[in-house]
Design a protein around this motif. Structure first.
Motif, PDB file in Angstrom:
ATOM      1  N   LEU A  18      40.684  69.941  63.410  1.00  0.00           N
ATOM      2  CA  LEU A  18      42.145  70.048  63.337  1.00  0.00           C
ATOM      3  C   LEU A  18      42.783  69.767  64.691  1.00  0.00           C
ATOM      4  CD1 LEU A  18      42.549  73.189  61.027  1.00  0.00           C
ATOM      5  CD2 LEU A  18      42.956  70.785  60.437  1.00  0.00           C
ATOM      6  N   MET A  19      42.125  70.202  65.766  1.00  0.00           N
ATOM      7  CA  MET A  19      42.629  69.925  67.112  1.00  0.00           C
ATOM      8  C   MET A  19      42.627  68.419  67.355  1.00  0.00           C
ATOM      9  SD  MET A  19      43.705  71.783  69.782  1.00  0.00           S
ATOM     10  CE  MET A  19      42.856  73.335  69.682  1.00  0.00           C
ATOM     11  N   ARG A  67      42.866  66.080  65.115  1.00  0.00           N
ATOM     12  CA  ARG A  67      43.937  65.496  64.296  1.00  0.00           C
ATOM     13  C   ARG A  67      45.317  65.783  64.886  1.00  0.00           C
ATOM     14  NH1 ARG A  67      41.441  66.563  58.289  1.00  0.00           N
ATOM     15  NH2 ARG A  67      39.789  65.022  58.506  1.00  0.00           N
ATOM     16  N   ARG A  68      45.482  66.976  65.460  1.00  0.00           N
ATOM     17  CA  ARG A  68      46.754  67.321  66.098  1.00  0.00           C
ATOM     18  C   ARG A  68      47.003  66.398  67.294  1.00  0.00           C
ATOM     19  NH1 ARG A  68      46.500  73.044  67.478  1.00  0.00           N
ATOM     20  NH2 ARG A  68      47.182  73.371  65.350  1.00  0.00           N
ATOM     21  N   ARG A 123      40.704  63.221  71.652  1.00  0.00           N
ATOM     22  CA  ARG A 123      40.532  63.292  70.193  1.00  0.00           C
ATOM     23  C   ARG A 123      39.052  63.181  69.844  1.00  0.00           C
ATOM     24  NH1 ARG A 123      44.537  58.618  68.364  1.00  0.00           N
ATOM     25  NH2 ARG A 123      44.807  58.211  70.562  1.00  0.00           N
TER      26      ARG A 123
END
Length: 165
Positions: free
Chosen positions: A75-76, A78-79, A90
């Motif tokens: 999720l990090m 993707r953020r 990423r």
């Protein structure tokens, strides 16, 4: 069970201290707590190397927390992607996610406590890396000296590329 209670207490204390922190700092604190647990389990398993491995029980909080770490790392990533952040950052978080999931599987597939001791030590190192790198999401860390995993694309001419892969 006692170590799970200690880990939960530490996580609660750390989360109270990072209430104003950004997502990177919160993730770093979570990783640090997991790393401490992994290090303790590594020492325990290393003290009985010839013993048969003990697969993680489905109710073991560490198993759940590793799965949570893998999810939060993805999720990090993707953020960072959604915010147009650096490709290398990423990629690092995607790699951490995959690495944590693979090591969880390896813990359950290990045949001896010695194998598990090495896997737990590797997890402790992964969590240490995560706790040092994650604050970069909040702009608190310079990643200039961080070596990218081989699976991360190189940046050339403003475009991501991954030659030979």
């Amino acid at each position: 069970m006692k170590s799970a209670l200690i880990a939960a207490t530490i996580a609660l204390i750390l989360s109270a201290g990072t209430a104003q922190a950004g997502p990177g700092s919160e993730f770093a604190a979570f990783a640090e707590t997991l790393g401490q647990t992994a290090q303790a389990r590594s020492r325990d398993a290393a003290s009985r190397p010839a013993a048969p491995a003990t697969p993680l029980d489905i109710e073991d909080p560490f198993s759940f927390e590793l799965e949570q770490f893998a999810l939060e790392a993805m999720l990090m990533s993707r953020r960072i992607d959604a915010a147009g952040g650096p490709v290398d950052l990423r990629c690092i978080f995607r790699g951490m996610s995959a690495d944590a999931a693979a090591r969880l599987d390896a813990l359950n597939a290990a045949e001896t406590a010695a194998e598990q001791a090495h896997i737990y030590a590797d997890l402790a190192a992964l969590m240490s890396d995560a706790s040092h790198i994650a604050p970069a999401v909040d702009g608190e860390t310079d990643l200039e000296d961080v070596d990218l995993p081989a699976s991360c694309p190189a940046i050339t001419g403003g475009q991501a590329s991954n030659p030979g892969r």
